[in-house]
Design an enzyme around this catalytic site. Structure first.
Site, PDB file in Angstrom:
ATOM      1  N   ASP A   9     -55.158  32.293 -21.188  1.00 32.71           N
ATOM      2  CA  ASP A   9     -54.476  30.817 -21.134  1.00 32.71           C
ATOM      3  C   ASP A   9     -53.899  31.487 -19.713  1.00 32.71           C
ATOM      4  OD1 ASP A   9     -54.776  29.939 -23.535  1.00 32.71           O
ATOM      5  OD2 ASP A   9     -52.875  30.116 -24.404  1.00 32.71           O
ATOM      6  N   ASP A  29     -45.145  20.302 -39.607  1.00 30.58           N
ATOM      7  CA  ASP A  29     -46.617  19.680 -39.173  1.00 30.58           C
ATOM      8  C   ASP A  29     -45.420  18.154 -38.931  1.00 30.58           C
ATOM      9  OD1 ASP A  29     -47.841  17.010 -39.207  1.00 30.58           O
ATOM     10  OD2 ASP A  29     -49.575  17.990 -40.097  1.00 30.58           O
ATOM     11  N   GLY A  50     -47.713  24.476 -31.374  1.00 30.50           N
ATOM     12  CA  GLY A  50     -47.034  25.231 -30.167  1.00 30.50           C
ATOM     13  C   GLY A  50     -47.168  24.238 -28.712  1.00 30.50           C
ATOM     14  N   LYS A  85     -61.939  31.071 -34.741  1.00 31.18           N
ATOM     15  CA  LYS A  85     -62.559  29.665 -34.398  1.00 31.18           C
ATOM     16  C   LYS A  85     -63.452  30.117 -33.651  1.00 31.18           C
ATOM     17  CE  LYS A  85     -57.882  27.605 -34.855  1.00 31.18           C
ATOM     18  NZ  LYS A  85     -57.078  26.665 -34.082  1.00 31.18           N
ATOM     19  N   GLY A 117     -48.664  20.386 -29.573  1.00 31.85           N
ATOM     20  CA  GLY A 117     -49.067  20.805 -31.042  1.00 31.85           C
ATOM     21  C   GLY A 117     -48.642  21.567 -30.937  1.00 31.85           C
TER      22      GLY A 117
END
Length: 448
Positions: free
Chosen positions: A148, A283, A212, A14, A210
């Protein structure tokens, strides 16, 4: 000044391109199916149709080359020449306890990442390959690592240690590390602005939900505890990760089925969570739709997930030792799924957490920060769209300028009460045209 940020996974890269001078995102995109057949780039520029193109990417190097060629393309690109990119920021999942802040990548830094990659075997190897690929393709600019785990290095020992032999910590670095740190940093700093408090006086609980998902107890402006552990597997129930469970479960199933350590690892990380409970859904939108259509397993998955979130809310109120200033929801589900937010806050009125159902239904935008608590709620409930890429960009820029420091001694642009995200402001204008009532929950209020 153009800054490129990269988030390299095992099969995807990304990217975001940010014009620091204009304080604006000029392009975002992703290369998918890296190292696989059918690699494809999706390139997005505001005001244009998305550009989608297949191109072979047998390694991350070809993926980065594809990104650069797309960014500089005469028809779909946004910059005239690669030399306009002045720095690259890289997301790194796991740096153990070696770094408390972002750093410029050097050979020693890369070697440190390699030395701890056993702690993040699903993510760190890809992060390292991405850095090496980008350095090969864009060798003349600084490359920076934004980790992170850095945000959570303020946790006290009582929060991060496990009740296992001390030798495991001393020899194998076994401890809680926590993740989603860049998101927690952004939302914590923005919450302080909304609450009109100094960062060091802010006490909040953040739910980053999300695919995760994890939570963070922020005490006096820093991470005090978090739900993920030595890896991102611990804590909340996620799309495909199990979250908290009895460690003996793995031993039991191995004895019963003959599954290997690798099999168990794959199952708990990629075949559990909502997928494991329902057998088909990852989802939350699918889970909620199926639940409303009478799917009992979807209902169970939903109930289990929000029950876990509520347990962590309660635990972190206790850990703070006081009523929090706010609960904050962020990330895709936290920002957009009013059903999860409502169920997660249900029954917490005795803790001072009072959700306004009307406001919660309205809060379905990534273009504004909103408040969904009742007017008389002792604890404010906020929805703050995260912006991890902005943190990555700003850390990278500050490292280049020599002005960067650990977040407790560094002031971000988004800590200014007058800060405006231009793209989101434009998006909010469109949202308000469709739904003027949204103005009643945006913070600060737009209808007064």
């Amino acid at each position: 000044m153009i800054i490129l940020t990269l988030n390299c996974g095992s099969s995807s890269v990304k990217y975001q391109v940010y014009n620091w001078t204009e304080r604006a995102v000029i392009a975002v995109g992703v290369v998918e199916r890296v190292t696989q057949a059918g690699s494809v780039i999706t390139h997005e520029v505001h005001g244009r149709e998305n550009h989608v193109r297949e191109s072979p990417c047998p390694t991350h190097t070809e993926a980065v080359q594809l990104i650069i060629s797309t960014l500089t393309d005469a028809h779909v690109g946004v910059i005239s020449d690669m030399s306009l990119i002045k720095a690259v920021g890289h997301r790194v999942l796991h740096a153990a306890d070696r770094f408390v802040k972002s750093v410029v990548v050097t050979p020693d830094v890369l070697e440190t990442f390699r030395s701890v990659q056993d702690l993040g075997p699903l993510h760190n190897p890809a992060n390292i390959r991405g850095i090496e690929a980008a350095q090969a393709v864009i060798p003349s600019v600084p490359h920076c690592a934004i980790m992170d785990t850095a945000w959570h290095q303020t946790m006290p020992e009582a929060s991060f240690m496990y009740a296992v032999p001390r030798q495991w910590y001393e020899e194998y670095a076994v401890r809680r590390y926590g993740f989603h740190g860049t998101s927690f940093l952004y939302t914590a700093k923005r919450a302080s602005v909304i609450l009109k408090k100094r960062a060091e006086d802010t006490n909040i609980i953040i739910a980053h939900i999300g695919n995760g998902a994890s939570m963070c107890c922020v005490k006096n402006g820093v991470s005090f505890d978090t739900s993920m552990g030595i890896t991102p597997l611990e804590g909340l129930i996620m799309g495909t990760r199990c979250g908290d469970c009895d460690p003996a479960l793995a031993f039991y199933i191995m004895r019963k089925t003959g599954m290997s350590v690798s099999d168990i690892d794959t199952t708990l990380n990629k075949q559990s969570g909502l997928l494991g409970i329902t057998g088909k859904y990852v989802d939350r939108r699918d889970v909620c739709a199926a639940m409303k259509n009478g799917d009992a397993l979807a209902r169970l998955a939903f109930d289990m997930e929000v029950h876990r979130i509520r347990k962590y809310f309660g635990a972190y109120v206790a850990a703070l030792g006081k009523q929090p200033d706010a609960l904050v929801f962020t990330a895709g589900v936290g920002e957009m799924c009013c059903d999860v937010r409502a169920a997660a806050c249900a029954g917490l009125e005795h803790l001072g957490i009072r959700l306004d159902a009307r406001k919660n239904e309205l809060a379905r935008t990534r273009n504004a920060e909103t408040e969904i608590s009742t007017d008389d709620s002792p604890v404010r409930i906020l929805v703050i769209p995260t912006d991890e890429e902005l943190v990555m960009t700003e850390d990278t820029y500050a490292l280049m300028q020599g002005t960067y420091d650990v977040h407790t001694r560094f002031t971000y642009s988004f800590q200014d009460p007058t800060y405006v995200n231009k793209a989101r402001a434009a998006g909010l204008k469109r949202d308000l045209e469709k739904n003027p009532a949204l103005a009643t929950i945006v913070v600060p209020r737009l209808d007064t």
